[in-house]
Motif scaffolding. Sequence first.
Motif, PDB file in Angstrom:
ATOM      1  N   LEU A  82       0.819  -1.202   0.000  1.00 43.56           N
ATOM      2  CA  LEU A  82       0.000   0.000   0.000  1.00 43.56           C
ATOM      3  C   LEU A  82       0.863   1.267   0.000  1.00 43.56           C
ATOM      4  O   LEU A  82       0.524   2.261  -0.660  1.00 43.56           O
ATOM      5  N   LYS A  83       1.971   1.218   0.717  1.00 42.60           N
ATOM      6  CA  LYS A  83       2.884   2.368   0.729  1.00 42.60           C
ATOM      7  C   LYS A  83       3.489   2.572  -0.654  1.00 42.60           C
ATOM      8  O   LYS A  83       3.645   3.710  -1.120  1.00 42.60           O
ATOM      9  N   TYR A  84       3.814   1.477  -1.326  1.00 47.85           N
ATOM     10  CA  TYR A  84       4.343   1.584  -2.695  1.00 47.85           C
ATOM     11  C   TYR A  84       3.320   2.270  -3.597  1.00 47.85           C
ATOM     12  O   TYR A  84       3.661   3.181  -4.362  1.00 47.85           O
ATOM     13  N   LEU A  85       2.065   1.844  -3.515  1.00 49.69           N
ATOM     14  CA  LEU A  85       1.027   2.451  -4.347  1.00 49.69           C
ATOM     15  C   LEU A  85       0.844   3.928  -4.016  1.00 49.69           C
ATOM     16  O   LEU A  85       0.638   4.753  -4.908  1.00 49.69           O
ATOM     17  N   GLN A  86       0.934   4.258  -2.740  1.00 52.54           N
ATOM     18  CA  GLN A  86       0.813   5.665  -2.338  1.00 52.54           C
ATOM     19  C   GLN A  86       1.972   6.488  -2.873  1.00 52.54           C
ATOM     20  O   GLN A  86       1.783   7.594  -3.392  1.00 52.54           O
ATOM     21  N   GLU A  93      -2.654   5.276 -11.206  1.00 52.95           N
ATOM     22  CA  GLU A  93      -4.016   5.472 -10.730  1.00 52.95           C
ATOM     23  C   GLU A  93      -4.518   4.122 -10.217  1.00 52.95           C
ATOM     24  O   GLU A  93      -4.521   3.137 -10.957  1.00 52.95           O
ATOM     25  N   VAL A  94      -4.926   4.059  -8.959  1.00 58.68           N
ATOM     26  CA  VAL A  94      -5.321   2.780  -8.356  1.00 58.68           C
ATOM     27  C   VAL A  94      -6.834   2.766  -8.136  1.00 58.68           C
ATOM     28  O   VAL A  94      -7.384   3.643  -7.460  1.00 58.68           O
ATOM     29  N   VAL A 108     -13.927  -2.606   4.513  1.00 62.20           N
ATOM     30  CA  VAL A 108     -12.551  -3.080   4.347  1.00 62.20           C
ATOM     31  C   VAL A 108     -11.607  -1.910   4.061  1.00 62.20           C
ATOM     32  O   VAL A 108     -10.516  -1.809   4.643  1.00 62.20           O
ATOM     33  N   LEU A 109     -12.032  -1.005   3.186  1.00 61.34           N
ATOM     34  CA  LEU A 109     -11.188   0.141   2.846  1.00 61.34           C
ATOM     35  C   LEU A 109     -10.984   1.069   4.040  1.00 61.34           C
ATOM     36  O   LEU A 109      -9.943   1.723   4.161  1.00 61.34           O
ATOM     37  N   LYS A 110     -11.951   1.112   4.923  1.00 60.61           N
ATOM     38  CA  LYS A 110     -11.813   1.925   6.135  1.00 60.61           C
ATOM     39  C   LYS A 110     -10.675   1.404   7.004  1.00 60.61           C
ATOM     40  O   LYS A 110     -10.037   2.155   7.737  1.00 60.61           O
ATOM     41  N   ILE A 111     -10.399   0.100   6.892  1.00 61.08           N
ATOM     42  CA  ILE A 111      -9.305  -0.508   7.653  1.00 61.08           C
ATOM     43  C   ILE A 111      -7.968  -0.302   6.961  1.00 61.08           C
ATOM     44  O   ILE A 111      -6.989   0.100   7.574  1.00 61.08           O
ATOM     45  N   ILE A 112      -7.906  -0.586   5.646  1.00 61.90           N
ATOM     46  CA  ILE A 112      -6.611  -0.601   4.959  1.00 61.90           C
ATOM     47  C   ILE A 112      -6.223   0.739   4.334  1.00 61.90           C
ATOM     48  O   ILE A 112      -5.045   0.987   4.089  1.00 61.90           O
ATOM     49  N   ASP A 113      -7.206   1.614   4.092  1.00 61.16           N
ATOM     50  CA  ASP A 113      -6.913   2.924   3.495  1.00 61.16           C
ATOM     51  C   ASP A 113      -7.809   3.985   4.136  1.00 61.16           C
ATOM     52  O   ASP A 113      -8.597   4.641   3.453  1.00 61.16           O
ATOM     53  N   GLU A 115      -7.449   6.955   5.285  1.00 61.21           N
ATOM     54  CA  GLU A 115      -7.330   8.356   4.873  1.00 61.21           C
ATOM     55  C   GLU A 115      -7.492   8.533   3.368  1.00 61.21           C
ATOM     56  O   GLU A 115      -7.277   9.629   2.833  1.00 61.21           O
ATOM     57  N   LYS A 116      -7.841   7.434   2.684  1.00 61.98           N
ATOM     58  CA  LYS A 116      -8.093   7.454   1.231  1.00 61.98           C
ATOM     59  C   LYS A 116      -6.902   8.017   0.454  1.00 61.98           C
ATOM     60  O   LYS A 116      -7.057   8.797  -0.489  1.00 61.98           O
ATOM     61  N   LYS A 117      -5.722   7.566   0.835  1.00 61.97           N
ATOM     62  CA  LYS A 117      -4.507   8.021   0.162  1.00 61.97           C
ATOM     63  C   LYS A 117      -4.048   7.088  -0.949  1.00 61.97           C
ATOM     64  O   LYS A 117      -3.177   7.448  -1.739  1.00 61.97           O
ATOM     65  N   VAL A 118      -4.635   5.880  -1.014  1.00 62.78           N
ATOM     66  CA  VAL A 118      -4.173   4.882  -1.976  1.00 62.78           C
ATOM     67  C   VAL A 118      -5.120   4.754  -3.162  1.00 62.78           C
ATOM     68  O   VAL A 118      -4.715   4.872  -4.325  1.00 62.78           O
ATOM     69  N   PHE A 119      -6.388   4.525  -2.894  1.00 64.15           N
ATOM     70  CA  PHE A 119      -7.346   4.210  -3.961  1.00 64.15           C
ATOM     71  C   PHE A 119      -8.048   5.480  -4.449  1.00 64.15           C
ATOM     72  O   PHE A 119      -8.643   6.227  -3.665  1.00 64.15           O
ATOM     73  N   ASP A 120      -7.985   5.690  -5.763  1.00 67.84           N
ATOM     74  CA  ASP A 120      -8.619   6.871  -6.369  1.00 67.84           C
ATOM     75  C   ASP A 120     -10.125   6.683  -6.493  1.00 67.84           C
ATOM     76  O   ASP A 120     -10.883   7.635  -6.314  1.00 67.84           O
ATOM     77  N   HIS A 121     -10.536   5.463  -6.840  1.00 66.29           N
ATOM     78  CA  HIS A 121     -11.952   5.171  -7.046  1.00 66.29           C
ATOM     79  C   HIS A 121     -12.251   3.759  -6.565  1.00 66.29           C
ATOM     80  O   HIS A 121     -11.334   2.938  -6.409  1.00 66.29           O
ATOM     81  N   VAL A 122     -13.530   3.474  -6.368  1.00 67.39           N
ATOM     82  CA  VAL A 122     -13.954   2.144  -5.921  1.00 67.39           C
ATOM     83  C   VAL A 122     -15.091   1.655  -6.816  1.00 67.39           C
ATOM     84  O   VAL A 122     -16.102   2.350  -6.987  1.00 67.39           O
ATOM     85  N   LEU A 123     -14.911   0.482  -7.398  1.00 65.79           N
ATOM     86  CA  LEU A 123     -15.950  -0.195  -8.178  1.00 65.79           C
ATOM     87  C   LEU A 123     -16.303  -1.480  -7.456  1.00 65.79           C
ATOM     88  O   LEU A 123     -15.407  -2.193  -6.984  1.00 65.79           O
ATOM     89  N   THR A 124     -17.580  -1.782  -7.383  1.00 65.17           N
ATOM     90  CA  THR A 124     -18.008  -2.954  -6.621  1.00 65.17           C
ATOM     91  C   THR A 124     -18.891  -3.864  -7.488  1.00 65.17           C
ATOM     92  O   THR A 124     -18.894  -3.758  -8.709  1.00 65.17           O
ATOM     93  N   GLN A 125     -19.629  -4.739  -6.829  1.00 60.16           N
ATOM     94  CA  GLN A 125     -20.387  -5.774  -7.520  1.00 60.16           C
ATOM     95  C   GLN A 125     -21.305  -5.217  -8.605  1.00 60.16           C
ATOM     96  O   GLN A 125     -21.487  -5.837  -9.656  1.00 60.16           O
ATOM     97  N   ASN A 126     -21.879  -4.057  -8.359  1.00 61.26           N
ATOM     98  CA  ASN A 126     -22.829  -3.525  -9.333  1.00 61.26           C
ATOM     99  C   ASN A 126     -22.162  -3.024 -10.610  1.00 61.26           C
ATOM    100  O   ASN A 126     -22.840  -2.673 -11.577  1.00 61.26           O
TER     101      ASN A 126
END
Length: 230
Positions: A82-86, A93-94, A108-113, A115-126
């Motif tokens: 995650l630090k590498y991606l940051q 763009e992640v 899950v993202l609340k645990i691993i990211d 402060e929202k510093k890693v993932f630019d966007h989130v796509l899910t099942q829909n």
Amino acid sequence: MSVVDTKVILPPMKASYKQVQPNGGLTLFMELDDVLLHTFICDENTGYIAKPSFKEPEHEFMLNEVRLPILVYERDHMDDFLKYLQDAKSEVEVIAFTRAERIYADAVLKIIDPEKKVFDHVLTQNACYRLFKEDDDVDHFLKDISRFKNRRMERSVLADPDTLNFAMTPENGLPIMPYRGENFQEGDEKDSYLLQVIEEIDELRKLADVRPYLDQQYSHRQLLKNAKLI
């Protein structure tokens, strides 16, 4: 087969990524489950008894909709990954692209990211296609990154542990060895797999077109054809 929600869109790529020289930024679509972590739901029948016994979970959370504890097992070197991606944010763009539902992905993202510093966007099942064949007992959610026309396929990678998700874009697939909560420690050594993935992403960042490299390395189109999946 149809898209679960045709209204799902991916916001335009930030101008800063487009201006990365000489090839523009790399877009990395990646699954969370069994890539960075493994989760286990303690159901009402087995509770904690059937949980992975290799190691203790690092986190536990509850979803009101499930009303059952969900244990989270981090993969070795997840924080380094995650630090590498940051650190690579200026060029990579992640986008989290998971088959899970949004409420789970957000937890899950609340645990691993947080402060929202890693993932630019989130796509899910829909954002997936649903392959449903009642007679054959098939109910599967498939990803198609090519449906997002505002991303260049020559500079897009889908990192995923399920080869079926490469059916729509075989030459963009970066296969990930699935993680099921195992503890790979031998003495004081940690499993170095995610560090290897970092090295591969570093190579992909340099390429004007990632598809010839990924096709040569993994031959997903041929593998899927041999299995009569495409």
